[in-house]
Design a protein around this motif. Structure first.
Motif, PDB file in Angstrom:
ATOM      1  N   UNK A 170      41.434  40.623  23.140  1.00  0.00           N
ATOM      2  CA  UNK A 170      42.412  40.231  22.280  1.00  0.00           C
ATOM      3  C   UNK A 170      42.294  39.028  21.580  1.00  0.00           C
ATOM      4  N   UNK A 171      41.344  37.879  22.158  1.00  0.00           N
ATOM      5  CA  UNK A 171      41.288  36.857  21.547  1.00  0.00           C
ATOM      6  C   UNK A 171      39.693  36.544  20.929  1.00  0.00           C
ATOM      7  N   UNK A 172      38.754  37.226  21.365  1.00  0.00           N
ATOM      8  CA  UNK A 172      37.453  37.218  20.849  1.00  0.00           C
ATOM      9  C   UNK A 172      36.612  36.012  21.822  1.00  0.00           C
ATOM     10  N   UNK A 173      37.301  35.499  22.689  1.00  0.00           N
ATOM     11  CA  UNK A 173      36.772  34.266  23.410  1.00  0.00           C
ATOM     12  C   UNK A 173      37.208  34.305  24.733  1.00  0.00           C
ATOM     13  N   UNK A 174      36.411  33.311  25.495  1.00  0.00           N
ATOM     14  CA  UNK A 174      36.956  33.179  27.107  1.00  0.00           C
ATOM     15  C   UNK A 174      37.220  31.762  27.201  1.00  0.00           C
ATOM     16  N   UNK A 175      38.362  31.408  27.515  1.00  0.00           N
ATOM     17  CA  UNK A 175      38.620  29.889  27.724  1.00  0.00           C
ATOM     18  C   UNK A 175      38.654  29.669  29.334  1.00  0.00           C
ATOM     19  N   UNK A 176      38.774  28.268  29.573  1.00  0.00           N
ATOM     20  CA  UNK A 176      38.755  27.558  30.863  1.00  0.00           C
ATOM     21  C   UNK A 176      39.792  28.256  31.593  1.00  0.00           C
ATOM     22  N   UNK A 177      41.135  28.318  30.959  1.00  0.00           N
ATOM     23  CA  UNK A 177      42.273  28.754  31.716  1.00  0.00           C
ATOM     24  C   UNK A 177      41.916  30.154  32.204  1.00  0.00           C
ATOM     25  N   UNK A 178      41.382  31.079  31.113  1.00  0.00           N
ATOM     26  CA  UNK A 178      41.445  32.651  31.597  1.00  0.00           C
ATOM     27  C   UNK A 178      40.507  32.729  32.949  1.00  0.00           C
ATOM     28  N   UNK A 179      39.394  31.700  32.886  1.00  0.00           N
ATOM     29  CA  UNK A 179      38.662  31.751  34.443  1.00  0.00           C
ATOM     30  C   UNK A 179      39.200  31.337  35.260  1.00  0.00           C
ATOM     31  N   UNK A 180      40.075  30.269  35.330  1.00  0.00           N
ATOM     32  CA  UNK A 180      40.688  29.689  36.454  1.00  0.00           C
ATOM     33  C   UNK A 180      42.017  30.580  37.227  1.00  0.00           C
ATOM     34  N   UNK A 181      42.427  30.971  36.044  1.00  0.00           N
ATOM     35  CA  UNK A 181      43.772  31.915  36.449  1.00  0.00           C
ATOM     36  C   UNK A 181      43.294  33.247  37.069  1.00  0.00           C
ATOM     37  N   UNK A 182      42.010  33.528  36.845  1.00  0.00           N
ATOM     38  CA  UNK A 182      41.518  34.776  37.476  1.00  0.00           C
ATOM     39  C   UNK A 182      41.351  34.748  38.969  1.00  0.00           C
ATOM     40  N   UNK A 183      40.896  33.253  39.360  1.00  0.00           N
ATOM     41  CA  UNK A 183      40.572  33.108  40.687  1.00  0.00           C
ATOM     42  C   UNK A 183      41.726  33.686  41.687  1.00  0.00           C
ATOM     43  N   UNK A 184      42.857  32.976  41.669  1.00  0.00           N
ATOM     44  CA  UNK A 184      43.976  33.573  42.521  1.00  0.00           C
ATOM     45  C   UNK A 184      44.021  35.377  42.541  1.00  0.00           C
ATOM     46  N   UNK A 185      43.959  35.679  41.553  1.00  0.00           N
ATOM     47  CA  UNK A 185      44.076  37.239  41.373  1.00  0.00           C
ATOM     48  C   UNK A 185      42.928  37.996  42.090  1.00  0.00           C
ATOM     49  N   UNK A 186      41.905  37.277  41.787  1.00  0.00           N
ATOM     50  CA  UNK A 186      40.649  37.909  42.571  1.00  0.00           C
ATOM     51  C   UNK A 186      40.776  37.512  44.205  1.00  0.00           C
ATOM     52  N   UNK A 187      41.383  36.487  44.612  1.00  0.00           N
ATOM     53  CA  UNK A 187      41.720  36.321  45.839  1.00  0.00           C
ATOM     54  C   UNK A 187      42.561  37.451  46.611  1.00  0.00           C
ATOM     55  N   UNK A 188      43.598  37.912  45.758  1.00  0.00           N
ATOM     56  CA  UNK A 188      44.716  38.733  46.231  1.00  0.00           C
ATOM     57  C   UNK A 188      44.102  40.175  46.171  1.00  0.00           C
ATOM     58  N   UNK A 189      43.081  40.454  45.093  1.00  0.00           N
ATOM     59  CA  UNK A 189      42.719  41.813  45.080  1.00  0.00           C
ATOM     60  C   UNK A 189      41.518  42.053  46.533  1.00  0.00           C
ATOM     61  N   UNK A 190      41.140  41.008  46.662  1.00  0.00           N
ATOM     62  CA  UNK A 190      40.044  40.837  47.758  1.00  0.00           C
ATOM     63  C   UNK A 190      40.861  41.177  49.187  1.00  0.00           C
ATOM     64  N   UNK A 191      41.968  40.529  49.084  1.00  0.00           N
ATOM     65  CA  UNK A 191      42.696  40.601  50.414  1.00  0.00           C
ATOM     66  C   UNK A 191      43.324  41.974  50.466  1.00  0.00           C
ATOM     67  N   UNK A 192      43.453  42.900  49.631  1.00  0.00           N
ATOM     68  CA  UNK A 192      43.679  44.326  49.667  1.00  0.00           C
ATOM     69  C   UNK A 192      42.726  44.911  50.510  1.00  0.00           C
ATOM     70  N   UNK A 193      41.658  44.607  49.981  1.00  0.00           N
ATOM     71  CA  UNK A 193      40.481  45.118  50.870  1.00  0.00           C
ATOM     72  C   UNK A 193      40.258  44.546  52.237  1.00  0.00           C
TER      73      UNK A 193
END
Length: 311
Positions: free
Chosen positions: A179-202
């Protein structure tokens, strides 16, 4: 990405059940939140940078869901081939052993879903960059080798890490990038809790299947640290997910609207509580369901908070 255990040797003689419910359960719908939540968050986050491309969002969303569904079908197929599922196995899987769906049908359907995802990926690449194709192929290979291949990822201590990284972090960053053509610091940081929660499903799945997995020689994280510590780890990871969001608000990365995620805390608490003191797989099914629901609630509340902050 969903795993199961238990033993069987031969496919039972059962009357095939081809009702729509069988095919729906084959998709393992409770796991699909691991696909659509990250895409939604990455896209809504991109709104902060301007307008979004609706067709790209829909293509990314459908491709991610298809890859996740195909991964679940590979799981179904390979668990059957390795003799890990039988008609009495606990869990949402079992289309082959309980409902008489042919193994080859499940495998072909999974590859068919991959094929559609590739076509969608070509469109996404044409609208963004062909580097997306490389990342997409790696994601699909990971989905296949999660339960396929000589040493399936799901049978190692790295299942949660791999699932969280690819289905949480990578998908959010891809959805944001196209959508933006870039990767921002906020997009990286905000992905961390979602990664935790997906890992928790496993992790919740592996806590449930701990005894059967141990009998079948798996070396999951839950087996290595034991059920009690695995439940503690589950609780700690839930807490860390909320802590990251609170820290992002405190440091000005997110608006106070992101506090909406706190509405999901009772569900996270329920997931942990329902695991405590349980030892039978059937007893732990409500805890697994609550874990998946926490991911859905947290993700949607975060997406709503991000959307409101852009208005």
């Amino acid at each position: 990405m969903h795993t199961q255990s238990h033993t069987t040797q031969n496919m039972p003689s059962i009357k095939p059940d081809k009702s729509w419910k069988v095919w729906w359960m084959l998709l393992r719908p409770h796991t699909l939140s691991a696909a659509f939540i990250p895409v939604t968050i990455g896209t809504v986050l991109a709104l902060n940078e301007g307008s979004i491309h609706a067709a790209l969002f829909l293509a990314m969303l459908l491709a991610s869901i298809l890859i996740q569904a195909a991964t679940n079908m590979f799981n179904e197929y390979f668990d059957f081939k390795r003799g890990l599922d039988n008609e009495n196995s606990v869990g949402i899987g079992g289309a082959i052993v309980r409902n008489g769906v042919k193994p080859k049908t499940v495998l072909n359907l999974a590859f068919g879903f991959f094929g559609i995802a590739i076509l969608l990926g070509i469109y996404i690449c044409m609208e963004s960059t062909w580097w997306i194709a490389v990342i997409g192929l790696i994601c699909m290979a990971t989905g296949y080798f999660y339960t396929g291949g000589p040493v399936p990822i799901a049978y190692t201590p790295f299942g949660e890490l791999v699932a969280g990284f690819f289905m949480g972090m990578v998908i959010i960053l891809l959805a944001y990038y196209i959508q933006t053509g870039t990767i921002s610091a906020i997009s990286v940081i905000i992905s961390i809790p979602i990664a935790f929660l997906v890992g928790n499903i496993m992790l919740s799945n592996n806590i449930r299947d701990l005894d059967g997995d141990k009998e079948n020689g798996r070396k999951t994280l839950a087996i290595l640290i034991g059920r009690k510590k695995a439940i503690i780890f589950l609780a700690a990871t839930f807490a860390a997910s909320y802590a990251v969001i609170l820290a992002m608000i405190a440091f000005g990365y997110l608006s106070a609207w992101a506090l909406l995620v706190l509405i999901s805390t009772p569900k996270a608490y329920s997931a942990v509580k329902k695991f405590i003191g349980k030892s039978l797989p059937l007893e732990m099914m409500p805890a697994m369901k609550a874990t998946a629901q926490t991911n859905i609630q947290f993700g949607f509340l975060l997406a709503i908070g991000l959307f409101i902050s852009t208005i």
